[in-house]
Design an enzyme around this catalytic site. Structure first.
Site, mmCIF file in Angstrom:
data_model
loop_
_atom_site.group_PDB
_atom_site.id
_atom_site.type_symbol
_atom_site.label_atom_id
_atom_site.label_comp_id
_atom_site.label_asym_id
_atom_site.label_seq_id
_atom_site.Cartn_x
_atom_site.Cartn_y
_atom_site.Cartn_z
ATOM 1 N N TYR A 1 16.596 -4.971 57.000
ATOM 2 C CA TYR A 1 17.864 -5.653 57.270
ATOM 3 C C TYR A 1 17.626 -6.857 58.171
ATOM 4 C CZ TYR A 1 22.450 -6.866 59.011
ATOM 5 O OH TYR A 1 23.570 -7.579 59.349
ATOM 6 N N LYS B 1 18.234 -11.006 57.321
ATOM 7 C CA LYS B 1 19.043 -11.929 58.120
ATOM 8 C C LYS B 1 18.181 -13.036 58.728
ATOM 9 C CE LYS B 1 23.079 -10.315 57.219
ATOM 10 N NZ LYS B 1 24.011 -11.133 56.428
ATOM 11 N N ASP C 1 29.175 -9.127 41.087
ATOM 12 C CA ASP C 1 28.265 -8.708 42.147
ATOM 13 C C ASP C 1 27.271 -9.836 42.373
ATOM 14 O OD1 ASP C 1 26.292 -7.517 43.756
ATOM 15 O OD2 ASP C 1 26.437 -5.578 42.733
ATOM 16 N N SER D 1 23.329 -12.853 61.317
ATOM 17 C CA SER D 1 23.467 -11.717 62.228
ATOM 18 C C SER D 1 22.588 -11.960 63.442
ATOM 19 C CB SER D 1 23.026 -10.423 61.535
ATOM 20 O OG SER D 1 22.920 -9.353 62.460
ATOM 21 N N GLY E 1 27.264 -10.510 66.364
ATOM 22 C CA GLY E 1 26.721 -9.263 66.886
ATOM 23 C C GLY E 1 27.531 -8.099 66.348
ATOM 24 N N GLY F 1 36.460 -6.519 55.434
ATOM 25 C CA GLY F 1 35.707 -7.054 56.557
ATOM 26 C C GLY F 1 35.865 -8.534 56.792
ATOM 27 N N PHE F 2 34.723 -9.201 57.081
ATOM 28 C CA PHE F 2 34.746 -10.633 57.368
ATOM 29 C C PHE F 2 35.395 -11.422 56.235
ATOM 30 C CE2 PHE F 2 30.444 -10.406 59.847
ATOM 31 C CZ PHE F 2 31.047 -9.646 60.832
ATOM 32 N N GLU G 1 33.816 -2.265 58.113
ATOM 33 C CA GLU G 1 33.198 -1.233 57.277
ATOM 34 C C GLU G 1 31.673 -1.261 57.351
ATOM 35 O OE1 GLU G 1 34.405 -1.584 53.230
ATOM 36 O OE2 GLU G 1 36.485 -0.991 53.591
ATOM 37 N N THR H 1 36.573 -8.591 49.630
ATOM 38 C CA THR H 1 37.435 -7.413 49.489
ATOM 39 C C THR H 1 37.651 -6.648 50.787
ATOM 40 O OG1 THR H 1 35.520 -6.114 48.751
ATOM 41 C CG2 THR H 1 36.926 -7.075 47.041
#
Length: 252
Positions: free
Chosen positions: A153, A157, A60, A140, A184, A13-14, A189, A11
């Protein structure tokens, strides 16, 4: 017959940029996300602009039962998936371990790790049925170097990196490619979500240098997905020119 890509978290961003990149090149798209209105709008845009077929699925990735209900009952014409992009993910907060929210930790683990596992497991039978497929996991630079106040976080990743290595080993007999792409700093968002809507904090992350944009990551995913059958990029780190790693950025 067009190739098919499945993109989670499409929906914004990437994910949105990846769906647009592939649709622009004639791929049919299965797009997933939590926000039905945005998903419908993207679906209509891709069909109108590129004339491809699009299957939007609202769920989700944290919800194990919703993931399997949606992905194990695909219409026959959508089962020949060529590429899965596990893109859905987020950071919440940038807080010291002592003061960080356990609810934020749970959400990151449930989305970034468990969600990726659920989707991969649900889609895998479509790949093994014809001994072919490509899983692209969005990681990431936080998987490569842990930074202050990044704690969970960074851990999620790092898990994505480890899971990608495990998938690559275990799925070799099925000729399934697995690629982990580790971006990076990218101006999407992402920071706005991390700082829970604080636009000033989100903007400050990118002050003083030119970060990547979502389209840079989409182009990279497209390149990896379109290499010859015998070629697989296993692990790829991509940053803007001003950034060396998750710890070092030149702001001038």
């Amino acid at each position: 017959m067009n190739k098919i890509i499945l993109v989670t978290g499409a929906t914004s961003g990437f994910g949105k940029a990846i769906a647009e990149q592939f649709a622009a090149n004639g791929w049919d798209c299965i797009i997933t996300g939590r926000r039905a209105e945005k998903l419908t709008a993207l679906s209509e845009q891709l069909v109108l602009n590129y004339g491809v077929k699009v299957l939007p699925l609202v769920f989700d990735v944290q919800d194990r039962h919703a993931v399997f209900a949606a992905l194990t009952s695909l219409p026959t014409e959508w089962k020949q998936i060529d590429v899965l992009v596990n893109n859905a993910g987020l950071a919440l907060g940038r807080d010291n371990f002592e003061t960080a929210s356990i609810d934020d930790w749970d959400t990151m683990i449930d989305t970034n790790v468990k969600g990726l596992l659920y989707v991969s497991k649900a889609v895998l039978p479509y790949f093994t049925a014809h001994n072919k497929g490509h899983i692209i996991n969005i990681g990431s630079t936080a998987a490569k170097e842990v930074y202050a106040n990044g704690n969970v976080y960074c851990a999620t990743k790092s898990a994505v990196e480890a899971i990608s290595k495990a998938q690559r080993i275990d799925l070799l007999p099925h000729r399934i490619k697995v690629t982990a792409i580790h971006p990076g700093a990218v101006d999407t968002e992402f920071s706005l979500v991390r700082f829970k809507g604080d636009a000033a904090k989100a903007k400050a992350v990118y002050d003083g240098y030119q970060p990547l944009v979502a389209e840079d990551i989409a182009a990279t995913v497209f390149y990896c997905a379109n290499l010859p059958e015998h070629v697989c990029i296993n692990d790829l780190v991509i940053t803007c020119t001003a950034q060396a790693n998750s710890l070092t950025t030149f702001k001038g």
